[in-house]
Design an enzyme around this catalytic site. Sequence first.
Site, PDB file in Angstrom:
ATOM      1  N   ALA A  67      -8.757   0.297   5.624  1.00 31.47           N
ATOM      2  CA  ALA A  67      -7.299   0.384   5.652  1.00 31.47           C
ATOM      3  C   ALA A  67      -6.781  -0.821   6.435  1.00 31.47           C
ATOM      4  O   ALA A  67      -7.513  -1.403   7.247  1.00 31.47           O
ATOM      5  CB  ALA A  67      -6.877   1.685   6.318  1.00 31.47           C
ATOM      6  N   GLY A 110     -11.776   2.713   5.153  1.00 31.84           N
ATOM      7  CA  GLY A 110     -11.064   3.272   4.005  1.00 31.84           C
ATOM      8  C   GLY A 110     -11.610   2.727   2.686  1.00 31.84           C
ATOM      9  O   GLY A 110     -11.513   3.391   1.648  1.00 31.84           O
ATOM     10  N   GLU A 113     -14.447   4.876   1.886  1.00 31.47           N
ATOM     11  CA  GLU A 113     -13.886   6.187   1.491  1.00 31.47           C
ATOM     12  C   GLU A 113     -13.304   6.121   0.069  1.00 31.47           C
ATOM     13  O   GLU A 113     -13.456   7.058  -0.715  1.00 31.47           O
ATOM     14  CB  GLU A 113     -12.822   6.627   2.513  1.00 31.47           C
ATOM     15  CG  GLU A 113     -13.476   6.986   3.846  1.00 31.47           C
ATOM     16  CD  GLU A 113     -12.483   7.153   4.988  1.00 31.47           C
ATOM     17  OE1 GLU A 113     -11.565   6.313   5.108  1.00 31.47           O
ATOM     18  OE2 GLU A 113     -12.621   8.115   5.752  1.00 31.47           O
ATOM     19  N   GLU A 133     -14.656   2.565  11.949  1.00 35.62           N
ATOM     20  CA  GLU A 133     -13.414   2.930  12.652  1.00 35.62           C
ATOM     21  C   GLU A 133     -13.654   3.144  14.146  1.00 35.62           C
ATOM     22  O   GLU A 133     -12.762   2.943  14.970  1.00 35.62           O
ATOM     23  CB  GLU A 133     -12.821   4.207  12.047  1.00 35.62           C
ATOM     24  CG  GLU A 133     -12.240   4.038  10.647  1.00 35.62           C
ATOM     25  CD  GLU A 133     -13.233   4.293   9.526  1.00 35.62           C
ATOM     26  OE1 GLU A 133     -14.460   4.242   9.783  1.00 35.62           O
ATOM     27  OE2 GLU A 133     -12.793   4.538   8.390  1.00 35.62           O
TER      28      GLU A 133
HETATM   29  C1  HXC Z   1      -6.404  -5.920   8.038  1.00 38.27           C
HETATM   30  C2  HXC Z   1      -8.242  -7.297   7.801  1.00 38.27           C
HETATM   31  C3  HXC Z   1      -9.095  -6.165   7.684  1.00 38.27           C
HETATM   32  C4  HXC Z   1      -8.500  -4.869   7.759  1.00 38.27           C
HETATM   33  C5  HXC Z   1     -10.292  -7.964   7.533  1.00 38.27           C
HETATM   34  N1  HXC Z   1      -9.027  -8.389   7.697  1.00 38.27           N
HETATM   35  N2  HXC Z   1     -10.368  -6.629   7.529  1.00 38.27           N
HETATM   36  N3  HXC Z   1      -6.911  -7.175   7.964  1.00 38.27           N
HETATM   37  N4  HXC Z   1      -7.166  -4.798   7.936  1.00 38.27           N
HETATM   38  N5  HXC Z   1      -9.221  -3.768   7.638  1.00 38.27           N
HETATM   39  C6  HXC Z   1      -8.527  -9.770   7.740  1.00 38.27           C
HETATM   40  C7  HXC Z   1      -8.880 -10.465   9.047  1.00 38.27           C
HETATM   41  O1  HXC Z   1      -7.950 -10.167  10.053  1.00 38.27           O
HETATM   42  C8  HXC Z   1      -8.819 -11.925   8.635  1.00 38.27           C
HETATM   43  O2  HXC Z   1      -7.463 -12.342   8.583  1.00 38.27           O
HETATM   44  C9  HXC Z   1      -9.326 -11.897   7.205  1.00 38.27           C
HETATM   45  O3  HXC Z   1      -9.190 -10.558   6.757  1.00 38.27           O
HETATM   46  C10 HXC Z   1     -10.806 -12.275   7.114  1.00 38.27           C
HETATM   47  O4  HXC Z   1     -11.516 -11.447   8.011  1.00 38.27           O
HETATM   48  P1  HXC Z   1     -12.515 -12.050   9.132  1.00 38.27           P
HETATM   49  O5  HXC Z   1     -12.647 -11.027  10.184  1.00 38.27           O
HETATM   50  O6  HXC Z   1     -12.085 -13.408   9.552  1.00 38.27           O
HETATM   51  O7  HXC Z   1     -13.854 -12.184   8.273  1.00 38.27           O
HETATM   52  P2  HXC Z   1     -15.367 -12.051   8.772  1.00 38.27           P
HETATM   53  O8  HXC Z   1     -15.563 -12.762  10.083  1.00 38.27           O
HETATM   54  O9  HXC Z   1     -16.202 -12.460   7.599  1.00 38.27           O
HETATM   55  O10 HXC Z   1     -15.585 -10.499   9.071  1.00 38.27           O
HETATM   56  C11 HXC Z   1     -15.504  -9.558   8.023  1.00 38.27           C
HETATM   57  C12 HXC Z   1     -15.401  -8.114   8.596  1.00 38.27           C
HETATM   58  C13 HXC Z   1     -14.244  -8.037   9.596  1.00 38.27           C
HETATM   59  C14 HXC Z   1     -16.715  -7.718   9.270  1.00 38.27           C
HETATM   60  C15 HXC Z   1     -15.185  -7.200   7.379  1.00 38.27           C
HETATM   61  O11 HXC Z   1     -13.055  -8.615   8.988  1.00 38.27           O
HETATM   62  C16 HXC Z   1     -13.917  -6.647  10.052  1.00 38.27           C
HETATM   63  O12 HXC Z   1     -14.608  -6.122  10.899  1.00 38.27           O
HETATM   64  N6  HXC Z   1     -12.845  -6.078   9.492  1.00 38.27           N
HETATM   65  C17 HXC Z   1     -12.369  -4.744   9.875  1.00 38.27           C
HETATM   66  C18 HXC Z   1     -13.259  -3.650   9.345  1.00 38.27           C
HETATM   67  C19 HXC Z   1     -12.784  -2.282   9.785  1.00 38.27           C
HETATM   68  O13 HXC Z   1     -12.710  -2.014  10.997  1.00 38.27           O
HETATM   69  N7  HXC Z   1     -12.448  -1.419   8.829  1.00 38.27           N
HETATM   70  C20 HXC Z   1     -11.900  -0.109   9.122  1.00 38.27           C
HETATM   71  C21 HXC Z   1     -10.411  -0.144   9.232  1.00 38.27           C
HETATM   72  S1  HXC Z   1      -9.747   1.392   9.718  1.00 38.27           S
HETATM   73  P3  HXC Z   1      -7.000 -13.763   9.205  1.00 38.27           P
HETATM   74  O14 HXC Z   1      -5.521 -13.760   9.069  1.00 38.27           O
HETATM   75  O15 HXC Z   1      -7.518 -13.812  10.602  1.00 38.27           O
HETATM   76  O16 HXC Z   1      -7.682 -14.773   8.310  1.00 38.27           O
HETATM   77  C22 HXC Z   1      -9.804   2.345   8.336  1.00 38.27           C
HETATM   78  C23 HXC Z   1      -9.272   3.732   8.501  1.00 38.27           C
HETATM   79  C24 HXC Z   1      -9.126   4.440   7.186  1.00 38.27           C
HETATM   80  O17 HXC Z   1     -10.218   1.929   7.303  1.00 38.27           O
HETATM   81  C25 HXC Z   1      -8.296   5.667   7.344  1.00 38.27           C
HETATM   82  C26 HXC Z   1      -7.816   6.231   6.047  1.00 38.27           C
HETATM   83  C27 HXC Z   1      -6.750   5.474   5.354  1.00 38.27           C
END
Ligand code: HXC
Length: 259
Positions: A67, A110, A113, A133
């Site tokens: 998400a 998400g 999911e 998360e």
């Molecule tokens: C918003 C995101 C994002 C996310 C990545 N980006 N994941 N933006 N929401 N979930 C953005 C980053 O900020 C970045 O933007 C660009 O995408 C590239 O990501 P990087 O981090 O620079 O890439 P990398 O170093 O290759 O790392 C990849 C990654 C990492 C390991 C996937 O991005 C990451 O850990 N993302 C978050 C994963 C996460 O926590 N997911 C769960 C979310 S909570 P910029 O502008 O800096 O280039 C969830 C709850 C669901 O899903 C609930 C139900 C709806």
Amino acid sequence: MSNDDALILTETDGHVGIIRLNRPKVLNALNPELMSMLAAQMEAYDKDSNIYVILLSGSEKAWAAGADIGDMAEQSAISMYERDQFATWERIKRVKKPVVAAVSGWCLGGGCELMMHCDVIIASETAQFGQPEINIGVMPGAGGTQRLTRALGKAMAMDVILSGRFLTAAEAVHHGLVSRVVPKEHFYTEALKVSQVIASKGPIALRLAKEGVLKAFETPLSEGLEYERKLFYTLFATEDQKEGMRAFMEKRKPEFKGR
Ligand code: HXC
């Protein structure tokens, strides 16, 4: 599929309705606008009598990294409650036609999911799966604690959800989280091929078979068996059943019509 600004891209291929998630700059992070367009398009394909199977894909780099964290960061419990975003996920859950997922790269939170809402999952060998998360102070909210546990069992699900670690595609297929793993350059074409094979079957039988499998997650065995029997009998009211069985007896290919 060419509009760079669209959150999702769509096209059809025979009886397959294709949707591609399209927020490449944020690794297909799922914001409410994207989810709402996705649900609407899946419902449209579900109602379209020319579509038998839905194929949902991300890019080679990311299925979806979760998400949209930027969208959630400053929300309160009340605003989260009031926006009721899970109503959109419920609409996706209710889709009756088979949904094939073409998954490559990041499949997290998400995103994982969403993948678990799909029925047949074709994963690239480079795909990585997780529910991270916990790293950002929360926990799965769109079914991760329930569906991942049903797929992986308690010990693996606890490991993934509590440590935030990622699973490789090899681990995911070994533990039954995905259906097949293929080389990364073929993940989309293989998923399309699988979609076409499924789309060559009788569309009513497909829908009822999906309903039967999903019922297995909701009922005790004896009730599920009873339910399955009723679905099975129902298919004998279709022209496709007559066509399928007669074609077998006449040693020819069936021509299913969805009636
Ligand atoms: C918003 C995101 C994002 C996310 C990545 N980006 N994941 N933006 N929401 N979930 C953005 C980053 O900020 C970045 O933007 C660009 O995408 C590239 O990501 P990087 O981090 O620079 O890439 P990398 O170093 O290759 O790392 C990849 C990654 C990492 C390991 C996937 O991005 C990451 O850990 N993302 C978050 C994963 C996460 O926590 N997911 C769960 C979310 S909570 P910029 O502008 O800096 O280039 C969830 C709850 C669901 O899903 C609930 C139900 C709806």
